[in-house]
Each structure stands twice: as C-alpha cells, then as structure tokens.
Design a protein around this motif. Structure first.
Motif, mmCIF file in Angstrom:
data_model
loop_
_atom_site.group_PDB
_atom_site.id
_atom_site.type_symbol
_atom_site.label_atom_id
_atom_site.label_comp_id
_atom_site.label_asym_id
_atom_site.label_seq_id
_atom_site.Cartn_x
_atom_site.Cartn_y
_atom_site.Cartn_z
ATOM 1 N N UNK A 149 0.830 -1.210 0.000
ATOM 2 C CA UNK A 149 0.000 0.000 0.000
ATOM 3 C C UNK A 149 0.862 1.256 0.000
ATOM 4 N N UNK A 150 0.345 2.318 -0.601
ATOM 5 C CA UNK A 150 1.035 3.604 -0.609
ATOM 6 C C UNK A 150 0.326 4.657 0.229
ATOM 7 N N UNK A 151 -0.871 4.352 0.711
ATOM 8 C CA UNK A 151 -1.629 5.325 1.495
ATOM 9 C C UNK A 151 -1.129 5.424 2.921
ATOM 10 N N UNK A 152 -1.359 6.575 3.541
ATOM 11 C CA UNK A 152 -0.990 6.769 4.942
ATOM 12 C C UNK A 152 -1.978 6.071 5.866
ATOM 13 N N UNK A 153 -3.193 5.822 5.351
ATOM 14 C CA UNK A 153 -4.216 5.107 6.120
ATOM 15 C C UNK A 153 -4.562 3.822 5.375
ATOM 16 N N UNK A 154 -4.657 2.723 6.114
ATOM 17 C CA UNK A 154 -5.060 1.441 5.539
ATOM 18 C C UNK A 154 -6.521 1.194 5.897
ATOM 19 N N UNK A 155 -7.354 0.982 4.894
ATOM 20 C CA UNK A 155 -8.782 0.722 5.102
ATOM 21 C C UNK A 155 -9.051 -0.748 4.804
ATOM 22 N N UNK A 156 -9.279 -1.537 5.858
ATOM 23 C CA UNK A 156 -9.528 -2.963 5.687
ATOM 24 C C UNK A 156 -11.029 -3.200 5.515
ATOM 25 N N UNK A 157 -11.362 -3.908 4.439
ATOM 26 C CA UNK A 157 -12.759 -4.089 4.058
ATOM 27 C C UNK A 157 -12.960 -5.512 3.558
ATOM 28 N N UNK A 158 -14.054 -6.148 3.985
ATOM 29 C CA UNK A 158 -14.396 -7.465 3.444
ATOM 30 C C UNK A 158 -15.002 -7.314 2.060
ATOM 31 N N UNK A 159 -14.890 -8.363 1.242
ATOM 32 C CA UNK A 159 -15.417 -8.273 -0.121
ATOM 33 C C UNK A 159 -16.936 -8.314 -0.165
#
Length: 612
Positions: free
Chosen positions: A330-340
């Motif tokens: 990832x390159x973002x400062x925030x990681x957004x974890x999401x289920x499919x």
C-alpha cells in the motif's frame, strides 16, 4: 420585482428527486426563474435518489439548459434525507435552501421568508403548515398526523416547532457545517434530526407562514412510512436525551490524507463487484484499491485497468496474511480494511479520514449494517446480530451508535494508520478469525493510541443466512473468543462474553432440578422470562415470518456461542493457521524493498499518492 439587500448572498437550492420524471423540468425551471428574477447569485443542486424512471435524463437536460444547475446521481434509493445530505456536501452557498421537487410550496415565497430571517437574525427558517397565517388546503388525515407528531416531539425532545416536515427550509451554512456529520437518519425523520441537532447546539429556529397547494392529496406517505418515522423519532430521542449525541458540534471538513483500501477474497464474484463499485463511488479523491485474490483471473484484468485498482494474487492463504501483503504494497498513509461482502457508503472514506487529524487516533471503525433489500434469512441473521439481547453492549458494531473509544473492532470495516500498523507487526497470520482482536490489543497496549468508533463510517455488510452458515460463523467467533480470554485477556476478558455460556449451563441444569418442585418452577420462570425478552427485542411489525426467524436465530445463537466459547476456554491451544514467514513483511515495515516467492506477489504500480 427584485429584492435589494445591503449585501448579495449566494444560495444553494437543494432539490431531492425520486421518480420525478413528469414534473422535474417544470419545477426546476420555475425555481431558476424565481431566483433569477430576484437577482441573487445561486446554484440549484438536483439530487436523484436512485430513481427508476427517466429522472436522470431530465437532470442531464436541466444541466445543459441552465449553467446554475448541478446534478448528483445516487444509484440506490436511500431516502430524502440521504439525498439532501449529499446535495449539501457539493454545495457552496452561504445559505442552503431545501425545496421539494413537486413545488407544493412555491419558490415565490422565498423572498419574504428570507427577508424575515435576515431581519430577525435567526439561523434556521422553516416554512410551517401549522403557522396561524399559513394558507393550506390540508387533508384532515394529515392534519391529525401532524398534530399528534407535534406533541410527541415537543414532549420527548423539547423542540417547540409546530411543523418539522414541510419541504421548505433555509439554513445558514455554518449550521449545517456544525451538524451534518451528526445526522444519521436518512428518510422522513431527517428533517427532525437536523432541527434537534441545531436546537441542541443553540442555533435559533423560527417558523414562517407559507401557502401550500398539494399536488398529491396524501403525497406518497404510507402507514409503513409513518411507522418508520416513529421508530426514527424514538432513536433521535435516545441519541439526544440519553447519549447527548448532538451536544458537541462535529465540523465537516474534507480531509486529504491518502487511503489504501485493502480487500482480501478467494475469487471474484457478484459481491466483490458490488463492493468494488461502492468503493469507486467514494466522495473522496486520494485513495487506491488493492484486491487480494488467491489467483489471477480474466475478470480481474479488466478491473485492474481502472487507475485506482491494483490486483495482487496471493495464493490460497488466510485473510490476515492477505491483508498483511496488501498493507506491505500500500502507498496510502491510512489502511482501510474491508471485506469483499461489505459495501461502503459514498462518504465512508471522508468520514473515517477526518478522525486521523487527531494525532492520538491510530484506528477507526464504524457500523456494519444489514444491506437494504437483503433476502429474508439474511435480514433475520442481521436482526440477530443487531439485537440487544444478543450483542448487548457491542450492538454498536451492527447499528449506528454514539461516538466512543473502543479497544477491539472487526476488520470488515477498520481503518488503521499505516505507520502504527507496521509498528505493531500487522495482523497475526496464525489466527483467523480473531486477528483483528490481536491487532487492536497491540495498538492500544503497545502504542498508547486510541481506536475510535465513528457511527458515520458505515458499510452495508452482507449477512450469513440463517441457520447453518450464520451459526457456523458464530461458532468460529466464539471458539476464538473463549481461547483469547485466557491467552490475551486485555481486550477479551469481558463479562458479556461469558453470559451465553452461563445460560447454556443454566439450561443444562434443568435435568438436575426438574424433580424438585420449587426449583422446577423457578427454572421455568427464568426460561419464560428469557423467551419473553427474546421476543420483545425480535418483533418486526408487519413481518411475522421475519420475527419468528429472528427469535429462533437469537436462541440458537446463544446456544452455539455459549457452547463454543466454553470449548475455547477449555482447549489448551488454538492455532488454526500455520504462520508464514514474516521476513518480507518486516522488511517493508522497516522501509526495505523485498518480496516473497512463497506468496506469489504480483502487482501493478501506481504513481505516489499525495501525503497531505
């Protein structure tokens, strides 16, 4: 005749429209004509709330005809309140005006009401059908409903406004800026919630007389709408009087921090396509999407043509490993974890990202609600999770609740600072489910930072249908929680987690006490009260089959959770997945380059995302 003011303001007129194909051109044309004659600078924002007729094409025609017209298209009908909120978010006016598309209240009345607002210095001006000077051809049925509703909101909420529902209101921009992110209701009680929030923050509200000519004798309001409005009103009462949810302003500002959405899955299917479509509709600019399938597929190649999307086949590893791989790339400062199988609202990223302006916040979670229009067995499964007698104090995970700090949150809807994520070592590759509990534990204990629950960070999360798949999921959760209680008690040792097991043991004790008359009567009394409580919190009026399934599902959930929680407590070890080498992951965390042939990483690189 033009109205001359000392200073010419700018107006944004929000017009929500649902299946207004027949009259939209005439209505917006009339609004445009009136404001043009007044000599004000203005914009008209027409919001299509998921119409199924030709409303969309009419909007395109309006935008080409009038340079002052902006259009917003929503793919799903979510309610008038939701449409208005989206319109406000793209507005630029100093004053925001709400008008219904049917023009029951004609815009020629705007000038007099606005002049009165300026003269009186109030913050909110609303047209009132119940004002003594109003001219209304009012059906007696609506008059009765309006009167009853007025007394209900006055007694429950202390709001002395005679008509909250009239489709004509003027807000100073600073009022909406302070309250908009606190507004949760999407449909008919949306008007009420905005007024309650404005009143709680000390903004002044005044009612003014209007002239109303109903184009539809009873509008499109049904008994179901009235019932839903009543439920939403009670929810507003709870948030206002019990939680003081509106007690502090929550100013809405568009954040610019970069976000990487990380979605693990086995293979693409219709739920992934719906999830991806929702992600690509975000009202946000600085984000990328990282898809983590087991293997590549032709469909994924088509998806990866979108400049925001990166596809990384990982091999058949568990979701926690996939998330670590995604985080490493990832390159973002925030990681957004999401289920499919989770489908975020359009303001999902913006709502979450603003919380990270507070440097004490390391992670943000939000409610995962049951999707509108789900099949019966999935709705019932969602009702079980959202029930007070099943989820108890953790019900906020399934329905919007108040802002609060938490120490454990599911990874189906979880944002984490990338820096903090690497600092604590990411997700455990050994445990799934439960990896999110361990991550949250590390964030709170090792960094001293906060995990925030924000009720506006909403996703719709597809439920497992009752009974088999739902109960299998419950069993997995319970088994891990029972084991974690003794191994990592810091955010798992909670009384609430023991209650279902105590109930199972109590039920089993019936075999011992059945021969003792007094004990038997007490036992049956407790069981009867339990069933009554389950029934009370499972009732869905007008949906008896759904109510029955919710009752049976709640009982079965208690039994399965209680049993597997006990099993987790008793087993000596629990390692459901063999840990993989963390060398690559740690190397990325430390800023090194590297890779791992064991997980078959393949990626498409994108330009660096803006950091500020």
């Amino acid at each position: 005749m033009p109205i001359h003011l000392k200073q010419t303001p700018t107006f944004s007129i929000i017009v929500p429209a649902y299946n207004e194909e027949a009259g939209l051109l005439a209505s917006v044309g009339e609004i445009h004509h009136v404001f043009e004659q007044m000599g004000y600078e203005f914009e008209i924002i027409v919001v299509d709330d998921g119409s199924t007729d030709g409303t969309g094409s009419r909007m395109e025609l309006l935008a080409s005809r009038y340079p002052e017209v902006k259009t917003v298209r929503l793919t799903v009908n979510s309610g008038k309140g939701h449409a208005i909120k989206k319109g406000v978010m793209v507005s630029s006016g100093e004053y925001i005006v709400f008008m219904d598309a049917d023009l029951d209240i004609h815009p020629t009345q705007f000038g007099a009401i606005f002049n009165a607002l300026e003269k009186n210095g109030c913050d909110v001006a609303i047209g009132s059908k119940r004002h003594p000077e109003s001219i209304v051809a009012y059906p007696w049925t609506r008059r009765i409903i309006s009167t009853v509703y007025y007394w209900i909101i006055k007694l429950l909420l202390g709001l002395n406004v005679r008509d909250t529902q009239a489709g004509f209101k003027i807000y100073r921009r600073e009022v909406l800026t302070a309250i908009l992110t606190r507004i949760l209701v999407k449909k008919f009680a949306f008007d009420l919630e905005m007024l309650v929030a404005a009143h709680r923050l000390g903004f002044t509200i005044e009612e003014f007389p209007i002239r109303v000519v109903f184009s539809r004798p009873f509008g499109r309001i049904t008994f179901r709408d009235c019932w839903r409005t009543g439920i939403d009103t009670m929810a507003i009462f709870y948030r206002s009087r019990v939680l003081d949810f509106y007690g502090q302003p929550a100013y809405w500002e568009k954040p610019t921090v970069s976000v990487s959405i990380i979605i693990p899955f086995r293979a693409p299917d219709k739920t992934l396509r719906r999830c991806l479509a929702a992600c690509l509709r975000q009202d946000y600019e600085h984000y990328e999407i990282i898809l983590l399938p087991d293997a590549d597929a032709p469909e994924l190649g088509e998806i990866a043509r979108n400049h925001r999307v990166s596809v990384i086949p990982t091999g058949p590893v568990n979701p926690s490993v996939k998330r670590n791989i995604g985080a490493a790339r990832a390159t973002g400062r925030i990681l957004a974890f999401l289920d499919d199988d989770a489908f975020p609202e359009t303001d999902w990223l913006a709502s979450a990202a603003k919380n990270f302006a507070d440097e004490t916040v390391a992670a943000v979670g939000g409610p995962a609600v049951t999707p509108v229009g789900s099949p019966l067995t999935e709705r019932a499964g969602g009702n079980v999770y959202a029930s007070r007698v099943v989820s108890g104090a953790y019900r906020y995970r399934y329905v919007p609740h108040r802002f609060q700090d938490v120490d454990d949150y599911p990874s189906c809807n979880l944002f984490v600072s990338r820096k903090v994520f690497f600092q604590v070592g990411g997700f455990s590759s050994q445990h799934w489910p439960g990896e999110d509990t361990l991550l949250c534990r590390a964030i709170v204990l090792d960094t001293g930072k906060r995990i925030v629950y924000d009720p506006h960070v909403v996703v719709e999360h597809q439920r497992r249908p009752l009974f088999q798949k739902h109960l299998a999921q419950v069993a997995r959760y319970a088994l891990h929680r029972g084991y974690f209680v003794k191994r990592w008690p810091e955010n798992s040792l909670r009384v609430a987690y023991f209650v279902p097991s105590l109930w199972v043991l109590f039920c089993l004790s019936g075999a011992l006490v059945w021969q003792v008359p007094y004990a038997r009567e007490g036992y049956l009394t407790v069981v009867g009260l339990y069933l009554l409580l389950i029934a009370i919190f499972s009732v869905h009026l007008l949906r008896p089959l759904e109510t029955l399934l919710t009752i049976l599902g709640s009982i079965a959930t208690h039994v399965v959770y209680g049993s597997f929680f006990l099993k987790g407590l008793l087993i000596p070890t629990l390692s459901t997945h063999k840990p993989i080498s963390e060398t690559m992951f740690r190397g990325v965390a430390e800023g090194q380059s590297g890779g791992s042939s064991t997980v078959g990483l393949v990626t498409k690189r994108f330009g660096k995302m803006p950091e500020e």
